[in-house]
Design a protein around this motif. Structure first.
Motif, short mmCIF file in Angstrom:
data_model
loop_
_atom_site.label_atom_id
_atom_site.label_comp_id
_atom_site.label_asym_id
_atom_site.label_seq_id
_atom_site.Cartn_x
_atom_site.Cartn_y
_atom_site.Cartn_z
N MET A 1 0.84 -1.18 0.00
CA MET A 1 0.00 0.00 0.00
C MET A 1 0.88 1.24 0.00
N ASP A 2 0.48 2.22 -0.77
CA ASP A 2 1.23 3.47 -0.77
C ASP A 2 0.54 4.47 0.15
N ILE A 3 1.19 5.59 0.38
CA ILE A 3 0.69 6.60 1.33
C ILE A 3 -0.66 7.16 0.89
N ASN A 4 -0.91 7.26 -0.42
CA ASN A 4 -2.21 7.77 -0.89
C ASN A 4 -3.34 6.82 -0.53
N GLN A 5 -3.10 5.51 -0.62
CA GLN A 5 -4.12 4.55 -0.23
C GLN A 5 -4.40 4.64 1.27
N ILE A 6 -3.36 4.84 2.06
CA ILE A 6 -3.54 4.97 3.50
C ILE A 6 -4.33 6.23 3.82
N LYS A 7 -4.02 7.33 3.11
CA LYS A 7 -4.77 8.58 3.31
C LYS A 7 -6.25 8.38 2.98
N GLN A 8 -6.55 7.62 1.94
CA GLN A 8 -7.94 7.35 1.57
C GLN A 8 -8.64 6.55 2.67
N LEU A 9 -7.92 5.60 3.27
CA LEU A 9 -8.50 4.83 4.37
C LEU A 9 -8.80 5.73 5.57
N ILE A 10 -7.91 6.65 5.85
CA ILE A 10 -8.12 7.58 6.96
C ILE A 10 -9.34 8.45 6.69
N ASP A 11 -9.46 8.96 5.45
CA ASP A 11 -10.63 9.76 5.08
C ASP A 11 -11.91 8.95 5.26
N LEU A 12 -11.89 7.69 4.85
CA LEU A 12 -13.05 6.81 4.99
C LEU A 12 -13.42 6.65 6.46
N MET A 13 -12.42 6.48 7.32
CA MET A 13 -12.68 6.34 8.75
C MET A 13 -13.36 7.58 9.31
N GLU A 14 -12.87 8.75 8.88
CA GLU A 14 -13.45 10.00 9.38
C GLU A 14 -14.89 10.17 8.89
N GLU B 1 0.42 -9.92 1.68
CA GLU B 1 1.22 -9.90 2.90
C GLU B 1 1.26 -8.52 3.55
N LYS B 2 0.73 -7.51 2.88
CA LYS B 2 0.72 -6.15 3.43
C LYS B 2 -0.51 -5.96 4.30
N ARG B 3 -0.30 -5.39 5.49
CA ARG B 3 -1.39 -5.18 6.43
C ARG B 3 -1.26 -3.80 7.05
N VAL B 4 -2.38 -3.09 7.12
CA VAL B 4 -2.41 -1.78 7.76
C VAL B 4 -3.55 -1.79 8.76
N ALA B 5 -3.24 -1.40 10.00
CA ALA B 5 -4.25 -1.25 11.04
C ALA B 5 -4.25 0.22 11.46
N ILE B 6 -5.41 0.85 11.38
CA ILE B 6 -5.53 2.27 11.74
C ILE B 6 -6.53 2.35 12.89
N LYS C 1 -8.28 34.32 9.93
CA LYS C 1 -7.92 34.77 8.58
C LYS C 1 -6.41 34.87 8.44
N GLY C 2 -5.93 34.64 7.22
CA GLY C 2 -4.50 34.68 6.94
C GLY C 2 -4.07 33.34 6.36
N ALA C 3 -2.95 33.34 5.70
CA ALA C 3 -2.44 32.12 5.08
C ALA C 3 -1.93 31.17 6.15
N THR C 4 -2.00 29.87 5.86
CA THR C 4 -1.50 28.86 6.80
C THR C 4 -0.61 27.87 6.08
N GLU C 5 0.23 27.20 6.86
CA GLU C 5 0.95 26.02 6.39
C GLU C 5 0.22 24.84 7.00
N ASP C 6 -0.14 23.88 6.17
CA ASP C 6 -0.92 22.74 6.61
C ASP C 6 -0.06 21.48 6.65
N SER C 7 -0.46 20.56 7.49
CA SER C 7 0.27 19.30 7.61
C SER C 7 0.17 18.51 6.31
N PRO C 8 1.30 18.02 5.80
CA PRO C 8 1.27 17.24 4.57
C PRO C 8 0.86 15.79 4.80
N MET C 9 0.70 15.39 6.07
CA MET C 9 0.40 13.98 6.37
C MET C 9 -0.07 13.86 7.82
#
Length: 138
Positions: free
Chosen positions: A1-14, A27-32, A60-68
């Motif tokens: 699984m790549d990081i994008n697939q994991i991000k999609q799983l996190i979005d689904l959980m939310e 053989e790949k397993r991810v538990a969130i 208001k104002g620009a922000t830096e957001d977490s990339p992960m």
């Protein structure tokens, strides 16, 4: 699984308000696991990702957001000074902090020049993908 697939799983959980999710692909397993409510500390584990407490409204104002999803650190080590402080002038490319994800330290870099107006998370807080971390002056 790549990081994008994991991000999609996190979005689904939310979206579905799930507390746990486990996916196995060969053989790949991810538990969130989501730890809802305030937690004193969350130790990152290679196969466990946990979101932060509710995200405060961003002024208001620009922000830096977490990339992960990961743990935010204000300094390279506990004995070092923070990368930035409120009121400090920064240039695009300056390191603002570190997001640790799966035992990898990922620098959070400024994408623009500006003055730090507010640091929206505390050292050691778990942050979510896209969560505002630093706000620049408007």
């Amino acid at each position: 699984m790549d990081i994008n697939q994991i991000k999609q799983l996190i979005d689904l959980m939310e979206e579905r308000s799930l507390a746990d999710l486990e996916v196995q692909d060969g053989e790949k397993r991810v538990a969130i696991k989501r730890h809802l409510g305030n937690t004193a500390s969350v130790a990152p584990v290679a196969t466990t990702l946990a979101p932060a407490a509710p995200i405060p409204a961003t002024p208001k104002g620009a922000t830096e957001d977490s990339p992960m999803v990961g743990v935010f650190y204000v300094a390279p080590s506990p004995n070092d000074p923070p990368f930035v402080k409120v009121g400090q002038q920064v240039q695009a490319g300056d390191t603002l902090g570190i997001v640790e994800a799966m035992k990898i330290m990922n620098p959070l870099e400024a994408t623009q020049n500006g003055i730090i107006a507010e640091i929206l998370v505390k050292n050691g807080d778990v942050v979510q993908f896209g969560q505002p971390i630093v706000r620049y002056q408007a």
